[in-house]
Design an enzyme around this catalytic site. Structure first.
Site, mmCIF file in Angstrom:
data_model
loop_
_atom_site.group_PDB
_atom_site.id
_atom_site.type_symbol
_atom_site.label_atom_id
_atom_site.label_comp_id
_atom_site.label_asym_id
_atom_site.label_seq_id
_atom_site.Cartn_x
_atom_site.Cartn_y
_atom_site.Cartn_z
ATOM 1 N N ASN A 1 0.831 -1.198 -0.063
ATOM 2 C CA ASN A 1 -0.128 0.048 -0.051
ATOM 3 C C ASN A 1 0.796 1.283 -0.051
ATOM 4 O O ASN A 1 0.449 2.444 0.332
ATOM 5 C CB ASN A 1 -1.058 -0.109 1.198
ATOM 6 C CG ASN A 1 -1.973 -0.960 1.195
ATOM 7 O OD1 ASN A 1 -2.575 -0.979 0.029
ATOM 8 N ND2 ASN A 1 -2.480 -1.562 2.005
ATOM 9 N N LYS B 1 5.720 3.376 -3.940
ATOM 10 C CA LYS B 1 6.158 2.205 -4.688
ATOM 11 C C LYS B 1 5.026 2.085 -5.872
ATOM 12 O O LYS B 1 5.222 1.618 -6.875
ATOM 13 C CB LYS B 1 6.232 0.782 -3.746
ATOM 14 C CG LYS B 1 7.276 0.717 -2.902
ATOM 15 C CD LYS B 1 7.196 -0.556 -2.430
ATOM 16 C CE LYS B 1 8.268 -0.607 -1.105
ATOM 17 N NZ LYS B 1 8.162 -2.023 -0.635
ATOM 18 N N ASP C 1 10.539 -7.291 -1.860
ATOM 19 C CA ASP C 1 11.323 -6.918 -0.555
ATOM 20 C C ASP C 1 12.432 -6.143 -0.780
ATOM 21 O O ASP C 1 13.168 -6.738 -1.940
ATOM 22 C CB ASP C 1 11.537 -8.095 0.279
ATOM 23 C CG ASP C 1 11.694 -7.778 1.702
ATOM 24 O OD1 ASP C 1 11.217 -6.780 2.028
ATOM 25 O OD2 ASP C 1 12.597 -8.397 2.190
HETATM 26 P P1 IMP Z 1 10.264 -2.935 1.769
HETATM 27 O O1 IMP Z 1 10.740 -3.622 0.886
HETATM 28 O O2 IMP Z 1 9.235 -2.194 1.774
HETATM 29 O O3 IMP Z 1 9.926 -3.788 3.217
HETATM 30 O O4 IMP Z 1 11.571 -2.127 2.417
HETATM 31 C C1 IMP Z 1 12.454 -2.533 3.537
HETATM 32 C C2 IMP Z 1 13.375 -1.174 3.985
HETATM 33 O O5 IMP Z 1 13.989 -0.693 2.803
HETATM 34 C C3 IMP Z 1 12.342 -0.083 4.431
HETATM 35 O O6 IMP Z 1 12.893 0.535 5.639
HETATM 36 C C4 IMP Z 1 12.126 1.037 3.336
HETATM 37 O O7 IMP Z 1 11.878 2.354 3.753
HETATM 38 C C5 IMP Z 1 13.430 0.760 2.658
HETATM 39 N N1 IMP Z 1 13.405 0.930 1.219
HETATM 40 C C6 IMP Z 1 12.758 0.164 0.303
HETATM 41 N N2 IMP Z 1 12.687 0.751 -0.823
HETATM 42 C C7 IMP Z 1 13.347 1.948 -0.601
HETATM 43 C C8 IMP Z 1 13.721 2.968 -1.567
HETATM 44 O O8 IMP Z 1 13.427 2.934 -2.867
HETATM 45 N N3 IMP Z 1 14.423 4.018 -1.077
HETATM 46 C C9 IMP Z 1 14.760 4.245 0.093
HETATM 47 N N4 IMP Z 1 14.520 3.345 1.022
HETATM 48 C C10 IMP Z 1 13.772 2.184 0.532
#
Ligand code: IMP
Length: 195
Positions: free
Chosen positions: A8, A12, A68
Site C-alpha cells: 500500500n 512504490k 522486498d
Molecule cells: P520494504 O521492501 O518495503 O520492506 O523495504 C525495506 C526497507 O527498505 C524499508 O525501511 C524501506 O523504507 C527501505 N526501502 C525500500 N525501498 C526503498 C527505496 O526505494 N528508497 C529508500 N528506502 C527504501
C-alpha cells in the site's frame, strides 16, 4: 492483465504502475480488500517477497507479486540488509533508521552501499523471481525531501544528489525496484504477445 501488488506504499505503487503501464493493471492490497499487515519473517529478501506474494495469492486466488528491498552497506558487513525496515528497532521510523546508520558510519570513510530488490511473482500458482540492484554511497548527512525510507542518505553511483534530491522520474528511471520491475515487465510482455 491484472496483478495485485502486495503493497500500500504510494511511492512504490506509482513507480511500479508507471513501468507496467500498458501491460498490467496494478491493484494495491487495499484495492484487493486485504487489510492485514503481512509480517516479513524471512531471513532473505527472496523469502520475504515469497511470504508476501504467497499470502496474497492464497487469500485472493488472483495473480500477484510482492517485493522486498534491503540496503546493504559494505563497511557494516551488509547490514541493515533484510532488516532495513526495522534497523533501529521494531516500531522505528525511517528517521530513526537514518540516524542509526549515519551514527554507525560517522568515522567511516568506506561509504559504499547498494540497494537490492527481489520481486516474487505468482501466476497460476507458479513463482518467478526478479532482481534489481543499484550501487551507490551513503551521504554524510540526510539531504532532500522526495521519496521515502533511506532515500535522503543514498547517493546513486554517477550522481552527487541523494535519491531524495532527485525527481521521482529520475529516481524511478534507475532505482533497484525499477530494475527488478523492468525484468518482470519483459517476461509479462512476452507472455501477452504469445496469447
Ligand atoms: P520494504 O521492501 O518495503 O520492506 O523495504 C525495506 C526497507 O527498505 C524499508 O525501511 C524501506 O523504507 C527501505 N526501502 C525500500 N525501498 C526503498 C527505496 O526505494 N528508497 C529508500 N528506502 C527504501
Amino acid at each position: 492483465m491484472n496483478l495485485i501488488f502486495a503493497s500500500n506504499n504510494i511511492y512504490k505503487l506509482k513507480e511500479v504502475s508507471a513501468i507496467l503501464n500498458g501491460i498490467v493493471s496494478v491493484k494495491s492490497l487495499n484495492d484487493a480488500g486485504i487489510a492485514e499487515d503481512i509480517a516479513e519473517t524471512g531471513n532473505t529478501l527472496e523469502e520475504n517477497a515469497f511470504i508476501k506474494a504467497d499470502y496474497v495469492y492464497r487469500k485472493s486466488q488472483q495473480d500477484c507479486f510482492a517485493d522486498d528491498t534491503g540496503l546493504f552497506v559494505d563497511s557494516l558487513n551488509g547490514m541493515p540488509g533484510v532488516i532495513s525496515a526495522r534497523f533501529a528497532g521494531e516500531h522505528c521510523s525511517p528517521q530513526d533508521n537514518i540516524e542509526k546508520l549515519l551514527s554507525l558510519l560517522e568515522k567511516e570513510s568506506n561509504r559504499k552501499a547498494y540497494f537490492k530488490t527481489v520481486i516474487c511473482l505468482i501466476q497460476n500458482g507458479k513463482e518467478k523471481y526478479f532482481e534489481g540492484v543499484i550501487n551507490g554511497t551513503i551521504s554524510r548527512a540526510a539531504r532532500g525531501t522526495n521519496g521515502f525510507g533511506y532515500d535522503p542518505v543514498f547517493i546513486p553511483e554517477g550522481f552527487i544528489k541523494t535519491f531524495a534530491e532527485l525527481s521521482s522520474e529520475e529516481k524511478n528511471s534507475l532505482s533497484h525496484r525499477a530494475r527488478a520491475v523492468k525484468r518482470m515487465r519483459q517476461l509479462l510482455a512476452s507472455l501477452s504477445t504469445k496469447k
